[in-house]
Design a protein around this motif. Structure first.
Motif, short mmCIF file in Angstrom:
data_model
loop_
_atom_site.label_atom_id
_atom_site.label_comp_id
_atom_site.label_asym_id
_atom_site.label_seq_id
_atom_site.Cartn_x
_atom_site.Cartn_y
_atom_site.Cartn_z
N SER A 38 -8.70 -4.70 -1.06
CA SER A 38 -8.21 -4.53 -2.58
C SER A 38 -8.70 -3.09 -2.93
N GLU A 92 -6.11 -7.85 -7.61
CA GLU A 92 -6.08 -6.75 -8.35
C GLU A 92 -6.50 -5.31 -7.51
N ARG A 133 -1.09 -5.99 -11.24
CA ARG A 133 -2.11 -6.07 -10.45
C ARG A 133 -2.65 -4.46 -10.10
N CYS A 134 -2.07 -3.51 -10.60
CA CYS A 134 -2.25 -2.18 -10.32
C CYS A 134 -2.64 -1.34 -11.56
#
Length: 450
Positions: free
Chosen positions: A298, A317, A343-344
């Motif tokens: 992650s 994330e 999620r970025c």
């Protein structure tokens, strides 16, 4: 007639330049030939060339284009055994037994081991071995001990179904090896335990590439200096890979297995750059394993992602992610794209590759749609600077996505559209004009590339 003499003299001058080159230069040129047998053949040119081939620093031997296997083995032995005292920096050998040398295979193995010992004595730095036996009845090929203890070998590539590492010493081997490529088949000669010994005994190994066929095995990859790890597990099912590499920076994985594998990063540190290709069409796929893998990376900063049989729900994330390469497959993948962007939050560079996007129309019942999300992804309005879309055909859903990105890209400065000429609906000039209408406050440049 006379007008041709200067050209003839010029040609002779070129030939004379070659003859004036020092031996060191000529042997270096011979070292670049694809097959060292060609270098040996230069001995007939003149007395000066008779022994030049014996000083080549790179030896490449393949068993193609020879009168017989016996002829190849004899010629290869001639090349290696008659080399002078200079170093052999690179040795590349391809040997294939197509099933007709079963009675002499043991003798062939002995010859190859002898050649390896010879090149070790000549300070070999790079070794490539492609050994195959389609007979399948002989014992595995074992490396001579001198290779494990080589103090000059820095790069080893093994592609074989007959080599086993079961005689690898528990400690002290390959003291300077920095790059290792190994392709093995558990069902043939080797076992995960012998490979574990190999990985564990390379104290300065920095690059490791593994291609293998394993099933229901627990495999530990332990390398304290490892920086790059690439794995092709397309034919591996239901394995557990434990990776203990505290300095790992780059990780690449191809996994198309029908039964999912499990991956653990034991040191808990996320690699910086990751390329994942996970393609699984099995309806019984265990999404939890994919979720666990993504959770361990992650903190990645550069991610290349190609997924089949997965949804965005398995993604965490990616707070530190700056660059994302997203290969999109399957039906109506725009929801997946938007969810990835959500999620970025700090993404700066986006590359989208459109796959499986064959020409579609309402007549075929394959019309895809893009619906503007109710909430724009945070990265699009705050961080995203460049966008590249590959495989663009100008279809309505693709146009809608491009317009959405251009309209909402507040800090966007460059958008590159790689078009596909076949099936491109609008003319490119018209396409460019249509896209420019939707450039937001950033005034991004829009570039069309064939």
């Amino acid at each position: 007639m006379g007008s041709k003499l200067p050209k003839l003299e010029e040609g002779l001058g070129e030939a004379d330049r070659i003859s004036q080159m020092p031996d060191e230069v000529l042997t270096r040129i011979l070292s670049f030939l694809d097959d060292t047998v060609l270098a040996v053949q230069t001995m007939v040119l003149s007395a000066r060339w008779k022994n030049l081939w014996k000083s080549v620093s790179c030896i490449r031997l393949g068993d193609d284009d020879h009168e017989s296997d016996d002829h190849f083995m004899a010629l290869a032995d001639h090349v290696v055994s008659l080399h002078d005292l200079t170093d052999i920096l690179k040795f590349d050998l391809t040997y294939v037994n197509d099933g007709i040398r079963g009675d002499v295979l043991a003798a062939d193995y002995t010859c190859i081991r002898k050649w390896i010992c010879t090149i070790v004595q000549h300070n070999v730095a790079e070794l490539r071995l492609n050994l195959s036996n389609f007979d399948g009845t002989q014992d595995p090929f074992l490396f001579p001990e001198c290779l494990f203890m080589s103090t000059t070998l820095v790069d080893l590539k093994v592609d074989s179904d007959i080599i086993s590492f079961s005689n690898c010493p528990i400690e002290g081997c390959f003291p300077r090896l920095k790059a290792l490529y190994v392709s093995v088949d558990e069902s043939e000669q080797d076992s995960p335990s012998s490979l574990e010994n190999l990985f564990r005994c390379c104290p300065v190994l920095e690059q490791l590439t593994i291609l293998g066929t394993f099933s229901e095995s627990n495999i530990t990859i332990s390398a304290p200096e490892l920086k790059t790890l690439r794995m092709d597990c397309s034919f591996c099912d239901s394995n557990t890979f434990s990776i203990n590499a505290p300095k790992l920076e780059n990780f690449g994985l191809l996994d198309n297995s029908s039964v999912p594998n499990t991956y653990h990063f034991e040191n808990g540190r996320s690699p910086i750059k990751v390329k994942l290709t996970l393609h699984n069409d099995n309806d019984d796929f265990d999404a939890d394993r994919a979720t666990a893998l993504f959770a361990q990376i992650s903190n990645v900063e550069d991610l290349s992602l190609s997924l089949k049989g997965h949804t965005a729900s398995c993604l965490p994330e990616f707070v530190k992610l700056s660059r994302l390469v997203l290969v999109l497959h399957g039906f109506n993948y725009w929801e997946f794209l938007i969810e990835c962007l959500r999620r970025c939050p700090n993404l700066k560079h986006l590359i989208v590759e459109l796959k499986d996007n064959k020409w579609r129309s309402t007549d075929d019942g394959l019309e895809w749609e893009f619906f503007n999300p109710l909430e724009c992804p945070a990265c699009l309005v705050s961080h995203l600077q460049t966008i590249s879309i590959k495989g663009f055909k100008g279809q309505q859903d693709e146009m809608d996505v491009a317009k959405f990105l251009l309209k909402n890209g507040v800090v966007l400065n460059t958008t590159i559209i790689h078009t596909v000429s076949e099936g491109l609906l609008p003319l490119k000039e018209k396409l460019l004009g249509e896209l420019l209408k939707y450039v937001g406050g950033s005034k991004s440049r829009v570039i069309l590339v064939d």
